[in-house]
Design a protein around this motif. Sequence first.
Motif, PDB file in Angstrom:
ATOM      1  N   ILE A  63     -14.507  88.411 -19.026  1.00  0.00           N
ATOM      2  CA  ILE A  63     -15.792  88.082 -19.637  1.00  0.00           C
ATOM      3  C   ILE A  63     -15.553  86.902 -20.566  1.00  0.00           C
ATOM      4  O   ILE A  63     -14.855  87.041 -21.577  1.00  0.00           O
ATOM      5  CB  ILE A  63     -16.364  89.272 -20.424  1.00  0.00           C
ATOM      6  CG1 ILE A  63     -16.539  90.472 -19.506  1.00  0.00           C
ATOM      7  CG2 ILE A  63     -17.675  88.898 -21.079  1.00  0.00           C
ATOM      8  CD1 ILE A  63     -16.883  91.751 -20.228  1.00  0.00           C
ATOM      9  N   PRO A  64     -16.099  85.744 -20.236  1.00  0.00           N
ATOM     10  CA  PRO A  64     -15.855  84.591 -21.109  1.00  0.00           C
ATOM     11  C   PRO A  64     -16.531  84.783 -22.461  1.00  0.00           C
ATOM     12  O   PRO A  64     -17.601  85.383 -22.550  1.00  0.00           O
ATOM     13  CB  PRO A  64     -16.483  83.416 -20.351  1.00  0.00           C
ATOM     14  CG  PRO A  64     -17.454  84.029 -19.415  1.00  0.00           C
ATOM     15  CD  PRO A  64     -16.946  85.403 -19.102  1.00  0.00           C
ATOM     16  N   PRO A  65     -15.892  84.288 -23.522  1.00  0.00           N
ATOM     17  CA  PRO A  65     -16.492  84.424 -24.853  1.00  0.00           C
ATOM     18  C   PRO A  65     -17.839  83.717 -24.929  1.00  0.00           C
ATOM     19  O   PRO A  65     -18.012  82.638 -24.380  1.00  0.00           O
ATOM     20  CB  PRO A  65     -15.483  83.754 -25.782  1.00  0.00           C
ATOM     21  CG  PRO A  65     -14.220  83.675 -25.020  1.00  0.00           C
ATOM     22  CD  PRO A  65     -14.587  83.645 -23.573  1.00  0.00           C
ATOM     23  N   THR A  66     -18.786  84.349 -25.593  1.00  0.00           N
ATOM     24  CA  THR A  66     -20.110  83.776 -25.778  1.00  0.00           C
ATOM     25  C   THR A  66     -20.271  83.394 -27.235  1.00  0.00           C
ATOM     26  O   THR A  66     -20.023  84.210 -28.122  1.00  0.00           O
ATOM     27  CB  THR A  66     -21.192  84.807 -25.398  1.00  0.00           C
ATOM     28  OG1 THR A  66     -20.969  85.231 -24.062  1.00  0.00           O
ATOM     29  CG2 THR A  66     -22.572  84.207 -25.498  1.00  0.00           C
ATOM     30  N   ARG A  67     -20.672  82.181 -27.464  1.00  0.00           N
ATOM     31  CA  ARG A  67     -20.884  81.715 -28.829  1.00  0.00           C
ATOM     32  C   ARG A  67     -22.375  81.756 -29.141  1.00  0.00           C
ATOM     33  O   ARG A  67     -23.190  81.286 -28.353  1.00  0.00           O
ATOM     34  CB  ARG A  67     -20.378  80.284 -29.007  1.00  0.00           C
ATOM     35  CG  ARG A  67     -18.899  80.137 -28.745  1.00  0.00           C
ATOM     36  CD  ARG A  67     -18.113  80.714 -29.891  1.00  0.00           C
ATOM     37  NE  ARG A  67     -16.683  80.581 -29.612  1.00  0.00           N
ATOM     38  CZ  ARG A  67     -15.800  81.502 -29.908  1.00  0.00           C
ATOM     39  NH1 ARG A  67     -16.175  82.606 -30.478  1.00  0.00           N
ATOM     40  NH2 ARG A  67     -14.537  81.323 -29.644  1.00  0.00           N
ATOM     41  N   ILE A  68     -22.688  82.328 -30.271  1.00  0.00           N
ATOM     42  CA  ILE A  68     -24.066  82.332 -30.746  1.00  0.00           C
ATOM     43  C   ILE A  68     -24.052  81.779 -32.158  1.00  0.00           C
ATOM     44  O   ILE A  68     -23.003  81.736 -32.809  1.00  0.00           O
ATOM     45  CB  ILE A  68     -24.677  83.752 -30.705  1.00  0.00           C
ATOM     46  CG1 ILE A  68     -23.873  84.738 -31.541  1.00  0.00           C
ATOM     47  CG2 ILE A  68     -24.823  84.244 -29.285  1.00  0.00           C
ATOM     48  CD1 ILE A  68     -24.485  86.124 -31.656  1.00  0.00           C
ATOM     49  N   PRO A  69     -25.201  81.347 -32.646  1.00  0.00           N
ATOM     50  CA  PRO A  69     -25.228  80.820 -34.026  1.00  0.00           C
ATOM     51  C   PRO A  69     -24.729  81.861 -35.029  1.00  0.00           C
ATOM     52  O   PRO A  69     -24.887  83.063 -34.841  1.00  0.00           O
ATOM     53  CB  PRO A  69     -26.709  80.502 -34.250  1.00  0.00           C
ATOM     54  CG  PRO A  69     -27.258  80.278 -32.881  1.00  0.00           C
ATOM     55  CD  PRO A  69     -26.483  81.192 -31.977  1.00  0.00           C
ATOM     56  N   ARG A  70     -24.130  81.380 -36.077  1.00  0.00           N
ATOM     57  CA  ARG A  70     -23.510  82.242 -37.099  1.00  0.00           C
ATOM     58  C   ARG A  70     -24.507  83.252 -37.681  1.00  0.00           C
ATOM     59  O   ARG A  70     -24.172  84.408 -37.872  1.00  0.00           O
ATOM     60  CB  ARG A  70     -22.925  81.359 -38.200  1.00  0.00           C
ATOM     61  CG  ARG A  70     -22.413  82.108 -39.399  1.00  0.00           C
ATOM     62  CD  ARG A  70     -21.000  82.522 -39.242  1.00  0.00           C
ATOM     63  NE  ARG A  70     -20.537  83.074 -40.520  1.00  0.00           N
ATOM     64  CZ  ARG A  70     -19.800  84.143 -40.607  1.00  0.00           C
ATOM     65  NH1 ARG A  70     -19.404  84.754 -39.522  1.00  0.00           N
ATOM     66  NH2 ARG A  70     -19.414  84.597 -41.769  1.00  0.00           N
TER      67      ARG A  70
END
Length: 150
Positions: A24-31
């Motif tokens: 599962i690739p890492p998902t970046r979301i706003p802080r």
Amino acid sequence: MKLLVLCVLAMMVTVAVSRRWAFIPPTRIPRAHEVALKVQIIAGWNRKLANWLARHGSRLSAIQKKTLYFVNRRYMQTHWPSYMIFVKKQIARLGRPGNTNDYSRLGAEIGRRIPMEVNYSFLVRRNLIPRWRQYMANLMAKRVEDIPVQ
């Protein structure tokens, strides 16, 4: 040894819950969204743990109780990619970009839905609560918003 068993159990549950055998690739979301998720997840689990300790924790020492709070944080770190899959699906259903309130609501839902009481009972019954270590103290010293996740 107890920590090894705890980590293996967490990995097995991760694979079972994610229903995927692929990376599962890492998902970046706003802080701000990440903070809203973390705060609500941990708040829900800490509430469950406090209720569980009131009913079943009379024979546990203060260090063991503190270690169970550490288990909540480590469990969130371990399962973060699976939570992000759930969050992405729920945000996509909205049909609009999610805001902080949406992420907070989803974090509260995760905190409510996951039956952490089963983990607490399992760890206590099998005497698998690990001894208190410095890395546990380091993680517990961080604010919930600053817990590192991938």
